[in-house]
Design an enzyme around this catalytic site. Sequence first.
Site, PDB file in Angstrom:
ATOM      1  N   GLU A 116      12.717 -10.051  -3.596  1.00 53.32           N
ATOM      2  CA  GLU A 116      11.800 -10.436  -2.514  1.00 53.32           C
ATOM      3  C   GLU A 116      10.471 -10.933  -3.089  1.00 53.32           C
ATOM      4  OE1 GLU A 116      10.374  -8.841   1.860  1.00 53.32           O
ATOM      5  OE2 GLU A 116      10.850  -7.366   0.316  1.00 53.32           O
ATOM      6  N   ASP A 167       4.143 -12.218   5.330  1.00 55.21           N
ATOM      7  CA  ASP A 167       3.836 -11.499   4.096  1.00 55.21           C
ATOM      8  C   ASP A 167       4.811 -11.778   2.956  1.00 55.21           C
ATOM      9  OD1 ASP A 167       2.566  -9.335   2.496  1.00 55.21           O
ATOM     10  OD2 ASP A 167       4.521  -8.406   2.782  1.00 55.21           O
ATOM     11  N   TYR A 219       2.304  -0.896   3.383  1.00 54.90           N
ATOM     12  CA  TYR A 219       1.097  -1.159   2.600  1.00 54.90           C
ATOM     13  C   TYR A 219       0.085  -0.037   2.794  1.00 54.90           C
ATOM     14  CZ  TYR A 219       2.783  -5.810   1.444  1.00 54.90           C
ATOM     15  OH  TYR A 219       3.524  -6.853   0.942  1.00 54.90           O
ATOM     16  N   ASP A 264       9.820 -11.191   5.271  1.00 53.35           N
ATOM     17  CA  ASP A 264       9.868 -10.811   6.685  1.00 53.35           C
ATOM     18  C   ASP A 264       8.940 -11.717   7.486  1.00 53.35           C
ATOM     19  OD1 ASP A 264       7.264  -9.909   6.105  1.00 53.35           O
ATOM     20  OD2 ASP A 264       8.013  -7.934   5.556  1.00 53.35           O
TER      21      ASP A 264
END
Length: 619
Positions: free
Chosen positions: A485, A76, A239, A79
């Site tokens: 990120e 994703d 999410y 990670d």
Amino acid sequence: MKSFQLSFLTFFLFLLSLNLAEAGFDYGEALEKSLLFFEAQRSGKLPPDQRVEWRGNSGLRDGFAQGVNLVGGYYDSGDHVKFGFPMAYALTMLSWGAIEFEKEMAASNQLEHALSAIRWGTDYFIRAHKQPNLLWAQVLETVFINDTKVGDGDSDHSCWERAEDMKTPRTAYKIDPEHPGSDIAGETAAAMAAASIAFRPYNSSYSNLLLLHAKQLFSFADTFRGRYDDSIPVARQYYPSSSGYSDELLWAAAWLFEATDDQYYLKYIVENSEPMGGTGWAVREFSWDNKYAGLQVLLSKVLMEGGDETYSATLKQYKAKAEFFLCACLQKNNGYNVQMTPGGLLYVDEWNNLQYVSSAAFLLAVYSDYLSMSNAKLSCPEGQIPSSDLLKFAQSQVDYILGKNPKSMSYFVGYGPNYPTKVHHRGSSIEPKSMLPSPVGCVEGFHRWYDSKQSNPNVLIGALVGGPDKNDGFSDDRSNYEQTEPSLAGNAPLVGVFAKLKSMPYAPETAPKELRKPQSTFHGVPVRFIHSITNSWVSKGATHYRHKVIVKNISKKPITELRLSFENLTGELWGLSPSSEKNVYVLPSWLKVLHPGEEFSFVYIQGGPQAKVSLIGYH
């Protein structure tokens, strides 16, 4: 003296960034690099044509514990979780870009790479959807620290390691009639339907297979209704389906109508427009969670293309809500606008704000095309807006991302002279297997690599980081995951926008030669450059970096008389021989020929950003 040199270098890079902004950004380079990011995020057995070479095979037994093959797909963000919900959204947006800007991508020699990026994800979802009413929704790692199992919701995030080093069990989660997930099933249906359109001109049998899965998934999502994060609570922390599942059901139906022209799906959209919020929700964001703005823009296209007048009244309501979103982005919505930073960036959320910017830029770009197609203007409370203004605003957001901002910082990794070097990304932050063969454990990874103040050894080319705060502030810190990120959801819309901007007549094809950034293009060029930072240290208050560049012959013929040009090289270089031309180097005397598949490397040391290397001649 060194302090003066570093100060001068900083000032020079600042001037260079201003000059580049004035000359125009190279959207073609950005387009190519945006697709490289997806190769860096691949899970599974990597293909022979993998271009991001610091990555290796990983997750080769995903799903096996549950008796299903879930190898493949994408990690994703920073990670190693395969979250199906944002992954499906990313594939929908990649496919939409390939549909709307197919010619533009083809002209840039990037359509094949875009379709490859889509298929890497859709092949995974085919494996995840082996039964009509079942979908494997996500895969994450189960971590044991001191023989204690870390809770599944935080397992992967409690470990800082390379994907290639994962040895612990991977847990997969599914939805089915007893544990429904209309949102993720609907989004996956939308992705498969959109991808079927993108592949139709090139692989009709694969397109038909995708469409079959899309239809089954939509039926599953609509028949067995429920939120996926109620069925899979571990997903809620990362999410959550905050907008519910109605938007995904309408979104999936819209893409199935686009793919099939079947009036059943259009009727579904119209009849459910009020109860599911399609014509009721006026929104100021478009994201992996909230699909209403994208739905409303897509259905505006259906209205503008004409056809059956039966549903035009409802489609006009969808169009009005689409224009609310677009006017809010343009700051023409009578005060109900999307917030902007002082530097001119749309601002929605402190956590990974650039994902909302990229999705908004995409909708502005496609709607600009829809308006041009119908010779219309955007109706805002503050006036009629020509289609060109939508595209210009989208361009302004992209230019901010690429470096035209108060910090003169590119938030697109690997692009421009100044970009984040401490990206919150496990694989990028740890030396690759080729340099560090021994495994890196979870705890060791945190102590040695996550906490390191050095730049990431692997440049995550094409990654869109989270970006600046509401005051245009940004901290390049690996622990600052809100800003550093990247994510699939943030990157995917940019691919189409870059393709569109590349095709504009005022794209920087005619920028002065001395201001053009050399491209690391691989298509049609016989060598590939793999750039990494292998070491860094601080001396007398200044940070110095050891850069290693691997040059590989990717053609089918031997190469001689290779000539490389350097820009911004301020330090010492080893492994190449200087030529009589300034800043031009040739193969060392011991290396006369570079045969197909062979590679060699050179290194240089300097402070500041990496040097720019380009191929200017060979035989």
